[in-house]
Design a protein around this motif. Structure first.
Motif, short mmCIF file in Angstrom:
data_model
loop_
_atom_site.label_atom_id
_atom_site.label_comp_id
_atom_site.label_asym_id
_atom_site.label_seq_id
_atom_site.Cartn_x
_atom_site.Cartn_y
_atom_site.Cartn_z
N ILE A 88 0.85 -1.20 0.00
CA ILE A 88 0.00 0.00 0.00
C ILE A 88 0.88 1.24 0.00
CG2 ILE A 88 -1.95 -1.09 1.16
CD1 ILE A 88 -1.01 0.32 3.77
N LEU A 89 0.33 2.31 -0.51
CA LEU A 89 0.94 3.64 -0.40
C LEU A 89 0.35 4.28 0.84
CD1 LEU A 89 2.77 5.76 -1.74
CD2 LEU A 89 0.74 6.62 -2.92
N THR A 90 1.21 4.66 1.79
CA THR A 90 0.74 5.23 3.05
C THR A 90 0.58 6.74 2.96
OG1 THR A 90 3.02 5.33 3.88
CG2 THR A 90 1.73 3.36 4.44
N SER A 91 -0.12 7.30 3.92
CA SER A 91 -0.42 8.74 3.90
C SER A 91 0.83 9.60 4.04
CB SER A 91 -1.42 9.09 5.01
OG SER A 91 -0.88 8.78 6.28
N ASP A 92 1.94 9.03 4.52
CA ASP A 92 3.19 9.78 4.61
C ASP A 92 4.02 9.68 3.33
OD1 ASP A 92 4.15 7.20 4.84
OD2 ASP A 92 5.07 7.48 6.81
N ALA A 126 -2.98 -9.21 3.75
CA ALA A 126 -3.50 -7.89 3.38
C ALA A 126 -3.13 -6.90 4.48
CB ALA A 126 -5.01 -7.95 3.21
N ILE A 127 -2.96 -5.64 4.09
CA ILE A 127 -2.62 -4.61 5.06
C ILE A 127 -3.36 -3.33 4.70
CG2 ILE A 127 -0.53 -3.84 3.83
CD1 ILE A 127 0.72 -3.63 6.75
N VAL A 128 -3.80 -2.61 5.72
CA VAL A 128 -4.47 -1.31 5.52
C VAL A 128 -3.88 -0.31 6.50
CG1 VAL A 128 -6.64 -2.28 4.67
CG2 VAL A 128 -6.35 -1.84 7.11
N GLU A 129 -3.97 0.97 6.14
CA GLU A 129 -3.56 2.04 7.04
C GLU A 129 -4.81 2.61 7.70
OE1 GLU A 129 -0.69 5.92 7.06
OE2 GLU A 129 -1.90 5.58 5.26
N MET A 130 -4.74 2.80 9.01
CA MET A 130 -5.84 3.34 9.78
C MET A 130 -5.71 4.87 9.83
SD MET A 130 -7.28 0.52 10.31
CE MET A 130 -8.60 0.96 11.42
N PRO A 131 -6.77 5.60 10.25
CA PRO A 131 -6.71 7.06 10.31
C PRO A 131 -5.58 7.61 11.19
CG PRO A 131 -8.98 6.34 10.44
CD PRO A 131 -8.12 5.10 10.52
N ASP A 132 -5.16 6.85 12.22
CA ASP A 132 -4.07 7.30 13.09
C ASP A 132 -2.69 6.93 12.55
OD1 ASP A 132 -3.97 4.57 13.54
OD2 ASP A 132 -4.20 4.71 15.71
N GLN A 133 -2.62 6.47 11.30
CA GLN A 133 -1.41 6.04 10.60
C GLN A 133 -0.85 4.71 11.09
OE1 GLN A 133 1.14 9.60 10.76
NE2 GLN A 133 0.64 9.91 8.59
N SER A 134 -1.57 4.03 11.99
CA SER A 134 -1.16 2.67 12.34
C SER A 134 -1.53 1.75 11.17
CB SER A 134 -1.83 2.21 13.63
OG SER A 134 -3.24 2.12 13.46
N LEU A 135 -0.97 0.56 11.18
CA LEU A 135 -1.19 -0.41 10.13
C LEU A 135 -1.83 -1.66 10.72
CD1 LEU A 135 2.39 -0.01 8.67
CD2 LEU A 135 0.30 0.88 7.62
N ASP A 138 2.34 0.27 14.78
CA ASP A 138 2.29 1.72 14.66
C ASP A 138 3.12 2.14 13.44
OD1 ASP A 138 5.01 1.92 15.42
OD2 ASP A 138 4.54 2.59 17.46
N GLN A 139 3.17 3.43 13.17
CA GLN A 139 3.85 3.88 11.94
C GLN A 139 5.36 3.64 11.97
OE1 GLN A 139 3.22 8.06 11.38
NE2 GLN A 139 3.53 8.51 13.54
N ASN A 140 5.91 3.28 13.16
CA ASN A 140 7.33 2.98 13.28
C ASN A 140 7.60 1.49 13.40
OD1 ASN A 140 8.15 5.76 13.29
ND2 ASN A 140 7.29 5.87 15.34
#
Length: 125
Positions: A33-37, A90-99, A120-122
């Protein structure tokens, strides 16, 4: 190994690389996936890293990789049980940028169990 490449609109390869241990073990990408960052997260499985590293017995751990758009590696994370087949499908990004990744593992005796992993995002589980 997992093969990753960036191709421009004309079909020209901008960069290409292999991610994995370079062994005979399984390193498989199941989702990306392409993440929001503005980075890429890949989810799959590995037999080259984690609890089953280089055991050459087809056991794998869930494998998560985050790279920048220029191909630079940001982090990797394995999650799994020793001597089990752990996979992330499968993987998705949540609104808080966690995966959140959906996956499974095969327990001794061949029973499949579904699981969810949250990072988390890290990459902290």
């Amino acid at each position: 190994d997992i093969f990753v490449a960036r191709v421009d609109g004309e079909g020209d390869v901008q960069w290409a690389q292999r991610i994995g241990g370079g062994t005979n073990n399984q390193d498989v990408a199941q989702d990306a996936i392409l993440t929001s960052d503005g980075n890429i997260v890949i989810a799959g499985q590995t037999g080259s890293w984690g609890t089953d590293a280089n055991t050459n017995n087809n056991y794998t751990d869930q494998y998560f990789v985050k790279i920048r758009l220029d191909g630079a590696l940001l982090w990797t994370r394995t999650v799994g049980n020793a001597q089990k087949v752990d996979r992330a499908f499968a993987i998705v990004e949540m609104p808080d940028q966690s995966l959140v990744a959906a996956g499974s593992y095969i327990h001794t005796g061949g029973t499949f169990y579904a699981n969810l992993v949250k990072l988390d995002q890290n990459s902290t589980v």
